[in-house]
Design an enzyme around this catalytic site. Structure first.
Site, short mmCIF file in Angstrom:
data_model
loop_
_atom_site.label_atom_id
_atom_site.label_comp_id
_atom_site.label_asym_id
_atom_site.label_seq_id
_atom_site.Cartn_x
_atom_site.Cartn_y
_atom_site.Cartn_z
N ARG A 293 0.92 -1.07 0.09
CA ARG A 293 -0.28 -0.29 0.05
C ARG A 293 0.89 1.20 -0.34
NH1 ARG A 293 -5.56 0.00 3.41
NH2 ARG A 293 -7.01 -0.12 1.18
N ALA B 237 -17.18 10.64 1.98
CA ALA B 237 -17.32 10.39 1.72
C ALA B 237 -16.82 9.22 0.29
CB ALA B 237 -19.61 9.75 0.79
N PHE C 54 -28.18 7.64 10.33
CA PHE C 54 -28.87 8.33 10.61
C PHE C 54 -28.96 7.57 8.98
CE2 PHE C 54 -31.45 11.36 13.30
CZ PHE C 54 -31.66 10.73 14.62
N GLY D 92 -24.12 0.06 0.75
CA GLY D 92 -23.22 -1.10 0.95
C GLY D 92 -22.35 0.09 1.39
N CYS E 298 -19.05 0.79 6.04
CA CYS E 298 -18.86 1.57 7.72
C CYS E 298 -20.23 1.75 7.71
CB CYS E 298 -18.91 2.70 7.56
SG CYS E 298 -17.11 2.81 7.24
N LYS F 183 -21.47 -1.48 9.48
CA LYS F 183 -20.37 -1.33 10.26
C LYS F 183 -20.87 -1.19 12.12
CE LYS F 183 -15.91 -0.11 10.45
NZ LYS F 183 -15.98 0.56 11.37
N LYS G 72 -20.85 2.10 -4.76
CA LYS G 72 -21.27 3.49 -5.32
C LYS G 72 -20.47 3.68 -6.56
CE LYS G 72 -19.95 7.30 -2.94
NZ LYS G 72 -20.50 7.74 -2.09
P1 NAD Z 1 -8.70 0.86 5.15
O1 NAD Z 1 -8.32 -0.57 5.87
O2 NAD Z 1 -8.26 1.08 3.84
O3 NAD Z 1 -7.54 1.60 5.86
C1 NAD Z 1 -6.51 0.89 7.45
C2 NAD Z 1 -5.86 1.25 7.36
O4 NAD Z 1 -4.38 0.55 8.27
C3 NAD Z 1 -5.21 -0.14 6.26
O5 NAD Z 1 -3.79 -0.12 4.70
C4 NAD Z 1 -4.18 -1.32 7.68
O6 NAD Z 1 -2.91 -2.05 6.82
C5 NAD Z 1 -3.19 -0.08 7.98
N1 NAD Z 1 -3.00 -0.65 9.67
C6 NAD Z 1 -3.94 -1.24 11.17
N2 NAD Z 1 -3.38 -2.07 11.52
C7 NAD Z 1 -2.11 -1.07 11.83
C8 NAD Z 1 -1.21 -0.59 12.60
N3 NAD Z 1 -1.01 -1.18 13.79
N4 NAD Z 1 -0.35 0.24 12.14
C9 NAD Z 1 0.11 0.43 10.49
N5 NAD Z 1 -1.14 0.76 9.85
C10 NAD Z 1 -1.92 0.01 10.36
O7 NAD Z 1 -9.30 1.52 6.14
P2 NAD Z 1 -10.64 3.32 6.40
O8 NAD Z 1 -12.00 2.66 5.26
O9 NAD Z 1 -9.76 4.09 5.70
O10 NAD Z 1 -11.03 2.63 7.88
C11 NAD Z 1 -9.82 3.58 8.68
C12 NAD Z 1 -11.44 4.04 9.92
O11 NAD Z 1 -11.98 4.93 9.41
C13 NAD Z 1 -12.24 2.83 9.94
O12 NAD Z 1 -12.60 2.74 11.54
C14 NAD Z 1 -14.01 3.03 9.22
O13 NAD Z 1 -14.63 3.00 10.30
C15 NAD Z 1 -13.01 4.98 9.66
N6 NAD Z 1 -14.05 5.55 8.52
C16 NAD Z 1 -14.16 4.96 7.07
C17 NAD Z 1 -14.34 5.83 6.19
C18 NAD Z 1 -14.50 5.62 4.81
O14 NAD Z 1 -14.72 5.97 3.75
N7 NAD Z 1 -13.55 4.15 3.99
C19 NAD Z 1 -15.10 7.28 6.24
C20 NAD Z 1 -15.32 7.42 7.81
C21 NAD Z 1 -14.59 7.09 8.83
C1 UGA Z 2 -20.68 6.75 4.19
C2 UGA Z 2 -21.18 8.52 5.11
O1 UGA Z 2 -21.98 9.43 3.81
C3 UGA Z 2 -20.04 9.46 4.85
O2 UGA Z 2 -20.57 10.27 5.84
C4 UGA Z 2 -18.39 8.70 5.95
O3 UGA Z 2 -18.01 9.38 6.60
C5 UGA Z 2 -18.80 6.67 5.42
O4 UGA Z 2 -19.91 6.34 5.05
C6 UGA Z 2 -18.33 6.86 6.78
O5 UGA Z 2 -18.02 6.69 8.21
O6 UGA Z 2 -17.85 5.24 5.69
P1 UGA Z 2 -19.51 6.26 2.26
O7 UGA Z 2 -20.06 4.67 2.84
O8 UGA Z 2 -18.43 6.26 1.22
O9 UGA Z 2 -19.64 7.07 3.62
O10 UGA Z 2 -20.45 6.31 0.83
P2 UGA Z 2 -22.33 7.03 0.72
O11 UGA Z 2 -22.62 7.79 -0.12
O12 UGA Z 2 -22.66 7.52 1.88
O13 UGA Z 2 -22.87 5.41 0.51
C7 UGA Z 2 -23.40 4.28 0.85
C8 UGA Z 2 -24.06 3.74 0.39
O14 UGA Z 2 -25.60 4.39 0.44
C9 UGA Z 2 -23.55 3.18 -0.99
O15 UGA Z 2 -24.44 1.98 -1.43
C10 UGA Z 2 -24.47 4.19 -1.37
O16 UGA Z 2 -25.14 4.02 -2.95
C11 UGA Z 2 -26.14 4.00 -0.31
N1 UGA Z 2 -27.33 5.08 -0.80
C12 UGA Z 2 -26.48 6.59 -1.47
C13 UGA Z 2 -28.48 5.04 -1.37
O17 UGA Z 2 -28.35 3.24 -1.64
N2 UGA Z 2 -29.58 5.54 -1.78
C14 UGA Z 2 -28.91 7.00 -1.32
O18 UGA Z 2 -30.06 7.76 -1.07
C15 UGA Z 2 -27.47 7.71 -1.14
#
Ligand code: NAD
Ligand code: UGA
Length: 461
Positions: A44, A166, A228, A275, A278, A281, A341
């Protein structure tokens, strides 16, 4: 890589969907700080250091290129980076626990705790530790105990700064966030640390959009925001089922209710299901927390949001089966889109995974096409490799198919040459629009039998 020419050394542990883009934007907006992103996953980090970034996100490469090598660095040397940083964001993954107490609901905090323990081991001076990952409310208490139980006399201040971006719109969400939330203990040290983090964001976010709160409100607000948002989708999806029974049109209902400013028009698009890594979960985590406080009714209330989503995915395939004369065995079905998405290659918890698996169980021949997510799709469906085909070209995917099912709302699917597609398909040819993005009337006139979600269908028989 000395930090002397920078006013602050900021570190992010975890170079994923959140850590990478978030830090790239901080570095681009604040050339005066040195921003380092570390990960234990060397592949990565190598990708972050190349032009072939590990995630697909519109605009991300430009932002990375602006700062990389100047004040943005990606590295696997976690310990060196911890030593040097004054402020550490922790953005490691916090998936649903798959084992033991709370399996299937609680957050698995092992990666977070390992990180905290490593910080204590390596650090030689006081630091601010920021929860960027989404965590259960009250995690900061445990983290504070682990971090501050050191015998070196080092003081760690734990803050919560959840991320609301997002996928697909990460860069604009980070550049112009609705709000930034920073929670701290309300002690003088907590507030001092919080102000330091406010100062980082104030480089580009208007002060009135930077909210501060107590740390527990901040942790909980992140879970509640996702709950929400997901609840709105499950609500409108539940109505889509009723629309199909009553000849109402869910898009018209969404428009009608969304114009009420108290309801608002966002997140009211009916779909095959939500999907992403997050929503499910975080809701299950909220459910688990409520259960552990004995709030059974509250837990049950939120769990329905996830159960409705499961129902919607199941219902979609059941409807396909019913319409296609109660069998899809041996029939080729093209899934248009696999990402959860549009504008992302991410397939985590994508509804397409469930749909594909259900269709395979029905012995359909599934072909998957997607402009960005085919690599992830191959990994997700590795156990079914001999039963699935992948085609980068949607025209190829649809050739000889009995049905197309739209799984992802990619813009390019709206403008395909459907006449050409129709002529290459088996008859009767079906389209199931799991995102309601196509022009159903036009497709019907070409000869397709069209089944939208929550809208009257258009069929020739
Ligand atoms: P991700 O799996 O893409 O990235 C997490 C990274 O952490 C991985 O690359 C992994 O190798 C690394 N990691 C794990 N343990 C480690 C360690 N001990 N030292 C160094 N690196 C380590 O996850 P993500 O989607 O970036 O999500 C991270 C957090 O943010 C989660 O709690 C998630 O709920 C939250 N979050 C995600 C999104 C999103 O859109 N994906 C949006 C808002 C919040
Ligand atoms: C979502 C939240 O929007 C972010 O604010 C948050 O930070 C993030 O989760 C997170 O904690 O990971 P994300 O999952 O990236 O972001 O994308 P969204 O745009 O929220 O869409 C989530 C799912 O809902 C997708 O599958 C999308 O297609 C679906 N969706 C969204 C619908 O089915 N209908 C809608 O009207 C909107």
């Amino acid at each position: 890589m000395s930090g002397a020419k920078f006013s602050k050394n900021i570190l992010c542990i975890g170079a994923g969907y959140v850590g990478g883009p978030t830090m790239a934007v901080i570095a681009a907006k604040c050339p005066q700080y040195k921003v380092t992103v570390v990960d234990i996953n060397a592949a990565r980090i190598n990708a972050w250091n190349s032009d072939n970034l590990p995630i697909y996100e519109p605009g991300l490469l430009d932002v990375v290129k602006q700062a990389r090598g100047r004040n943005l660095f990606f590295s696997t040397d976690v310990d060196a980076a911890i030593k040097e940083a004054q402020i550490i964001f922790v953005s490691v993954n916090t998936p649903t626990k798959t084992f033991g107490e709370g399996a299937g609901k609680a957050a698995d905090l092992q990666y977070w705790e390992l990180t905290a323990r490593n910080i204590v081991k390596v650090a030689a001076e006081n630091k601010i530790i920021i929860e960027k990952s989404t965590l259960p409310v009250k995690t900061a208490e445990a983290m504070g105990r682990i971090l501050n139980a050191n015998e070196k006399g080092i003081k760690f201040e734990v803050l919560s700064n959840p991320e609301f971006l997002a996928e697909g719109t990460a860069i604009s969400d980070l550049e112009k966030p609705d709000r930034v939330l920073i929670g701290s203990q309300l002690t003088p040290e907590g507030i001092k640390a919080r102000n330091e983090v406010v100062e980082i964001y104030a480089n580009w976010v208007p002060k009135e959009n930077i909210l501060t709160s107590n740390i527990w409100s901040s942790e909980l607000s992140k879970l509640v925001a996702n709950a929400f948002l997901a609840q709105r989708i499950s609500s409108i999806n539940s109505i889509s089922a009723l629309c199909e029974k009553t000849d109402a049109n869910v898009s018209e209902v969404s428009r009608a209710i969304g114009m009420d400013t108290r309801i608002g028009n966002k997140f009211l698009s009916s779909s095959v299901g939500f999907g992403g890594s997050c929503f499910q979960k975080d809701i299950l985590n909220l459910v688990y927390i409520c259960q552990s406080y004995g709030l059974t009714e509250v837990a049950d209330y939120w769990e329905r949001v996830v159960l409705m989503n499961e129902y919607q995915k199941r219902r979609f395939v059941q409807n396909m089966l019913k319409v296609m004369f109660n069998t899809v065995a041996g029939k080729k079905i093209a899934l248009f889109g696999f990402a959860f998405k549009a504008d992302t290659g991410d397939t985590r918890e994508s509804p397409a995974i469930d749909v594909a698996k259900q269709l395979i169980e029905e012995h359909a021949k599934v072909v998957i096409t997607d402009p960005q997510a085919l690599n992830n799709a191959r990994i997700d469906l590795a156990d079914y490799a001999d039963k699935i085909e992948f085609a980068a070209d949607p025209y190829e995917a649809a050739k000889g198919a009995h049905a197309i099912a739209v799984m992802t709302e990619w813009k390019e699917y709206k403008t395909l040459d459907y006449k050409r597609i129709f002529s290459s398909m088996e008859r009767p040819a079906f389209i199931f629009d799991g995102r309601n993005i196509l022009n159903h009337e036009e497709l019907f006139n070409m000869g397709f039998n069209v089944f939208p979600l929550g809208q009257p269908n258009h069929k020739h028989f």
